[in-house]
Write a protein that holds these residues in place. Structure first.
Motif, PDB file in Angstrom:
ATOM      1  N   GLU A 100      20.913 -12.906  78.670  1.00 42.06           N
ATOM      2  CA  GLU A 100      19.889 -12.078  78.040  1.00 42.06           C
ATOM      3  C   GLU A 100      20.408 -11.321  76.822  1.00 42.06           C
ATOM      4  O   GLU A 100      19.621 -10.968  75.937  1.00 42.06           O
ATOM      5  N   THR A 101      21.706 -11.058  76.766  1.00 43.53           N
ATOM      6  CA  THR A 101      22.250 -10.226  75.681  1.00 43.53           C
ATOM      7  C   THR A 101      23.361 -10.907  74.891  1.00 43.53           C
ATOM      8  O   THR A 101      24.017 -10.266  74.079  1.00 43.53           O
ATOM      9  N   VAL A 102      23.564 -12.207  75.103  1.00 43.95           N
ATOM     10  CA  VAL A 102      24.722 -12.879  74.499  1.00 43.95           C
ATOM     11  C   VAL A 102      24.726 -12.776  72.978  1.00 43.95           C
ATOM     12  O   VAL A 102      25.785 -12.618  72.356  1.00 43.95           O
ATOM     13  N   GLU A 103      23.543 -12.831  72.342  1.00 45.22           N
ATOM     14  CA  GLU A 103      23.516 -12.784  70.882  1.00 45.22           C
ATOM     15  C   GLU A 103      23.604 -11.361  70.339  1.00 45.22           C
ATOM     16  O   GLU A 103      23.743 -11.164  69.133  1.00 45.22           O
ATOM     17  N   GLU A 104      23.538 -10.376  71.221  1.00 44.93           N
ATOM     18  CA  GLU A 104      23.666  -8.984  70.784  1.00 44.93           C
ATOM     19  C   GLU A 104      25.122  -8.518  70.784  1.00 44.93           C
ATOM     20  O   GLU A 104      25.449  -7.497  70.188  1.00 44.93           O
ATOM     21  N   LYS A 105      25.977  -9.252  71.484  1.00 43.87           N
ATOM     22  CA  LYS A 105      27.372  -8.845  71.630  1.00 43.87           C
ATOM     23  C   LYS A 105      28.220  -9.487  70.531  1.00 43.87           C
ATOM     24  O   LYS A 105      28.261 -10.712  70.396  1.00 43.87           O
TER      25      LYS A 105
END
Length: 199
Positions: A78-83
């Motif tokens: 869910e957050t891989v592209e935010e990290k």
């Protein structure tokens, strides 16, 4: 969370992958994990070669962290592209972890293995990066985790992102497809207690 998994050489498919990368491992004097796989093991992962053919290779499971001894082994879909650490490798260098099944521990600390009753191999989405360390360069890999299916939920609130075999090349080659899988519904799996010993 996926903290350990099983790579069974009794599977013809997994054994074929293992044998293909074995000469490379021997030339580099590294040991490829088999049977129960632990973080930091060198493992078989699938990627694309220069001709865009899916081939097995060797990566080390886990990204070296900023703190000494830290190892990041999973990333949340869910957050891989935010990290910052995960975004670029997810977009550019995805891979697939072939495995027989993965382990979790239930609330009573019993070890449970999840497998697919329809096939002997699970294909789990991930990504890798080339990381410079004291010894030179290392190819490090991460397993993506996502919302669990109903079969996994009673044991754990996360599970690996599982792909169908026919989706492997699209996962490796097509970012839009990979993004669509980040929220895909996961399959129902079989589970069994591996032993009755507490950890």
């Amino acid at each position: 969370m996926c903290g350990r998994y099983f790579f069974d050489l009794a599977s013809d498919e997994l054994k074929k992958y293992y044998e293909q990368v074995k000469p490379q491992a021997e030339s580099r004097q590294i040991h490829i994990g088999k049977n129960e796989i632990f973080p930091s093991n060198h493992v078989v992962t699938l990627g694309l070669n220069q001709e865009s053919v899916v081939v097995p290779g060797i990566t080390r499971w886990g990204f070296t962290g900023f703190k000494k001894g830290q190892l990041m082994i999973n990333a949340r879909a869910e957050t891989v592209e935010e990290k910052k650490t995960f975004s670029h490798p997810f977009k550019e260098t995805r891979c697939v972890f072939p495995m027989s099944g993965f382990y979790e521990w239930d609330s009573d600390k019993h070890k449970v293995m999840f497998t697919d009753s329809q096939t002997s191999v699970l294909y789990v989405g991930g990504f890798y990066r080339i990381h410079k360390n004291e010894a030179g360069f290392e190819t490090e890999s991460i397993i993506l985790t996502t919302q669990p299916s109903q079969s996994v939920l009673p044991v754990h609130d996360r599970m690996p992102l599982i792909l169908a075999k026919e989706q492997i090349k699209d996962w490796l080659n097509d970012l839009d497809f990979a993004r669509s899988q980040l929220t895909a519904k996961m399959p129902e799996l079989s589970r069994r207690n591996v032993d009755e010993n507490h950890i």
